[in-house]
Write a protein that holds these residues in place. Structure first.
Motif, PDB file in Angstrom:
ATOM      1  N   ALA A   1       6.570   8.321  11.266  1.00  0.00           N
ATOM      2  CA  ALA A   1       7.518   7.782  12.249  1.00  0.00           C
ATOM      3  C   ALA A   1       7.795   6.303  12.025  1.00  0.00           C
ATOM      4  O   ALA A   1       8.766   5.764  12.579  1.00  0.00           O
ATOM      5  CB  ALA A   1       6.979   8.003  13.653  1.00  0.00           C
ATOM      6  N   GLN A   2       6.953   5.643  11.218  1.00  0.00           N
ATOM      7  CA  GLN A   2       7.163   4.220  10.929  1.00  0.00           C
ATOM      8  C   GLN A   2       8.115   4.020   9.752  1.00  0.00           C
ATOM      9  O   GLN A   2       8.450   2.887   9.403  1.00  0.00           O
ATOM     10  CB  GLN A   2       5.821   3.540  10.617  1.00  0.00           C
ATOM     11  N   ASN A   3       8.506   5.128   9.114  1.00  0.00           N
ATOM     12  CA  ASN A   3       9.426   5.077   7.965  1.00  0.00           C
ATOM     13  C   ASN A   3       8.874   4.244   6.811  1.00  0.00           C
ATOM     14  O   ASN A   3       9.571   3.399   6.235  1.00  0.00           O
ATOM     15  CB  ASN A   3      10.798   4.532   8.396  1.00  0.00           C
ATOM     16  N   VAL A   4       7.598   4.461   6.501  1.00  0.00           N
ATOM     17  CA  VAL A   4       6.967   3.780   5.373  1.00  0.00           C
ATOM     18  C   VAL A   4       6.349   4.827   4.448  1.00  0.00           C
ATOM     19  O   VAL A   4       6.062   5.955   4.859  1.00  0.00           O
ATOM     20  CB  VAL A   4       5.880   2.786   5.836  1.00  0.00           C
ATOM     21  N   GLU A   5       6.139   4.441   3.192  1.00  0.00           N
ATOM     22  CA  GLU A   5       5.495   5.322   2.226  1.00  0.00           C
ATOM     23  C   GLU A   5       4.010   5.428   2.532  1.00  0.00           C
ATOM     24  O   GLU A   5       3.383   4.484   3.025  1.00  0.00           O
ATOM     25  CB  GLU A   5       5.700   4.797   0.810  1.00  0.00           C
ATOM     26  N   LEU A   6       3.418   6.590   2.204  1.00  0.00           N
ATOM     27  CA  LEU A   6       2.008   6.816   2.478  1.00  0.00           C
ATOM     28  C   LEU A   6       1.296   7.377   1.253  1.00  0.00           C
ATOM     29  O   LEU A   6       1.795   8.285   0.584  1.00  0.00           O
ATOM     30  CB  LEU A   6       1.835   7.798   3.647  1.00  0.00           C
ATOM     31  N   LEU A   7       0.115   6.846   0.978  1.00  0.00           N
ATOM     32  CA  LEU A   7      -0.793   7.386  -0.026  1.00  0.00           C
ATOM     33  C   LEU A   7      -2.057   7.830   0.683  1.00  0.00           C
ATOM     34  O   LEU A   7      -2.678   7.045   1.403  1.00  0.00           O
ATOM     35  CB  LEU A   7      -1.134   6.323  -1.080  1.00  0.00           C
ATOM     36  N   HIS A   8      -2.448   9.098   0.496  1.00  0.00           N
ATOM     37  CA  HIS A   8      -3.653   9.640   1.124  1.00  0.00           C
ATOM     38  C   HIS A   8      -4.722   9.820   0.051  1.00  0.00           C
ATOM     39  O   HIS A   8      -4.493  10.514  -0.942  1.00  0.00           O
ATOM     40  CB  HIS A   8      -3.336  10.985   1.794  1.00  0.00           C
ATOM     41  N   VAL A   9      -5.873   9.193   0.249  1.00  0.00           N
ATOM     42  CA  VAL A   9      -6.954   9.261  -0.735  1.00  0.00           C
ATOM     43  C   VAL A   9      -8.253   9.660  -0.043  1.00  0.00           C
ATOM     44  O   VAL A   9      -8.363   9.611   1.180  1.00  0.00           O
ATOM     45  CB  VAL A   9      -7.143   7.911  -1.449  1.00  0.00           C
TER      46      VAL A   9
ATOM     47  N   GLY B   1      -7.240   6.529   4.125  1.00  0.00           N
ATOM     48  CA  GLY B   1      -8.459   6.874   3.413  1.00  0.00           C
ATOM     49  C   GLY B   1      -9.344   7.827   4.195  1.00  0.00           C
ATOM     50  O   GLY B   1      -9.623   7.593   5.378  1.00  0.00           O
ATOM     51  N   ASP B   2      -9.734   8.916   3.553  1.00  0.00           N
ATOM     52  CA  ASP B   2     -10.738   9.819   4.102  1.00  0.00           C
ATOM     53  C   ASP B   2     -12.080   9.277   3.627  1.00  0.00           C
ATOM     54  O   ASP B   2     -12.526   9.560   2.529  1.00  0.00           O
ATOM     55  CB  ASP B   2     -10.496  11.238   3.577  1.00  0.00           C
ATOM     56  N   ARG B   3     -12.686   8.408   4.443  1.00  0.00           N
ATOM     57  CA  ARG B   3     -13.918   7.667   4.183  1.00  0.00           C
ATOM     58  C   ARG B   3     -13.646   6.426   3.333  1.00  0.00           C
ATOM     59  O   ARG B   3     -12.721   6.362   2.550  1.00  0.00           O
ATOM     60  CB  ARG B   3     -14.994   8.524   3.520  1.00  0.00           C
ATOM     61  N   HIS B   4     -14.521   5.443   3.531  1.00  0.00           N
ATOM     62  CA  HIS B   4     -14.513   4.237   2.711  1.00  0.00           C
ATOM     63  C   HIS B   4     -15.918   3.627   2.801  1.00  0.00           C
ATOM     64  O   HIS B   4     -16.906   4.361   2.936  1.00  0.00           O
ATOM     65  CB  HIS B   4     -13.415   3.277   3.190  1.00  0.00           C
ATOM     66  N   ASP B   5     -16.002   2.323   2.733  1.00  0.00           N
ATOM     67  CA  ASP B   5     -17.310   1.666   2.630  1.00  0.00           C
ATOM     68  C   ASP B   5     -18.221   1.928   3.823  1.00  0.00           C
ATOM     69  O   ASP B   5     -19.448   1.946   3.683  1.00  0.00           O
ATOM     70  CB  ASP B   5     -17.114   0.158   2.454  1.00  0.00           C
ATOM     71  N   LEU B   6     -17.644   2.122   5.000  1.00  0.00           N
ATOM     72  CA  LEU B   6     -18.464   2.372   6.183  1.00  0.00           C
ATOM     73  C   LEU B   6     -19.362   3.592   5.987  1.00  0.00           C
ATOM     74  O   LEU B   6     -20.474   3.646   6.528  1.00  0.00           O
ATOM     75  CB  LEU B   6     -17.572   2.562   7.415  1.00  0.00           C
TER      76      LEU B   6
END
Length: 209
Positions: free
Chosen positions: A29-37, A95-100
């Motif tokens: 809805a923000q009209n921006v590109e998305l990368l899912h990792v 991101g599906d998980r990161h440093d946390l």
């Protein structure tokens, strides 16, 4: 709008996939590109390391420190080759998980030295941090019951319940100390969880504008 890095965190069975779908809808809805990792993974090298870390049938299972270093090797590759270039191009990254996860699973669950973990994080990532982390909080007993319903558990999912209680406690401790981490009660009905996620996203976007 500049690229933003949003991360979903939580124990197994916390509903990260459902949360991801909600975030994707909001970002669209923000009209921006998305990368899912995802972590570990997201690159060819990272996916190979993911298999080594998660396989339950390895005779030579990774020691706690080995597991930690493999996680950071995968993370460094993902951040440098995928996430940072995407953000620089104005793409939002989910991101599906990161440093946390490392701070909670290896620092809490594995009980590795937390100062060492912080030093390793700073050495590998520098000042790079997510713009927003949605921590899906759930009782480990409930979460693991959900995970078992999905099928066979991986090596980490087969850890003791005490391991997951320690991991959750560390997650909660870290979330309370960082205002870029929003805790979502994942034990609620899915409609309420989605509402809480959307509210957190709306508030974050207002701050970023």
């Amino acid at each position: 709008m500049a690229g933003r890095f949003i991360v979903i965190e939580g124990l197994e069975g916390a509903g990260k996939s459902t949360a991801a779908a909600c975030v994707k809808k909001f970002i669209a809805a923000q009209n921006v590109e998305l990368l899912h990792v995802r972590e570990p993974g997201g690159t060819e090298l990272g996916e190979a390391l993911r298999d080594l870390v998660k396989r339950p049938d390895l005779d030579d299972a990774p020691a706690a420190m080995t597991e930690l270093l493999l996680m950071y090797a995968s993370r460094a590759q993902l951040v440098e080759t995928k996430i940072k270039p995407a953000l620089a191009a104005g793409t939002w990254v989910l991101g599906d998980r990161h440093d946390l996860s490392s701070q909670a699973y290896q620092g809490g669950g594995r009980q590795l030295d937390q100062q060492l973990l912080a030093q390793l994080r700073d050495m590998v990532l520098g000042a790079f941090r997510p713009d927003l982390t949605l921590y899906m909080d759930i009782d480990p007993v409930i979460g693991l019951e959900r995970a078992r319903g999905r099928g066979e558990l991986d090596r980490i999912e087969q850890e003791s319940i005490d391991f997951f209680h320690r991991t959750r406690a560390r997650y909660q401790q870290l979330a309370q100390a960082d205002d870029r981490i929003v805790t979502i009660d994942a034990s609620q009905c899915i409609e309420q969880v989605q509402q809480d996620i959307e509210r957190a996203l709306q508030q974050a976007v207002q701050q970023w504008q």
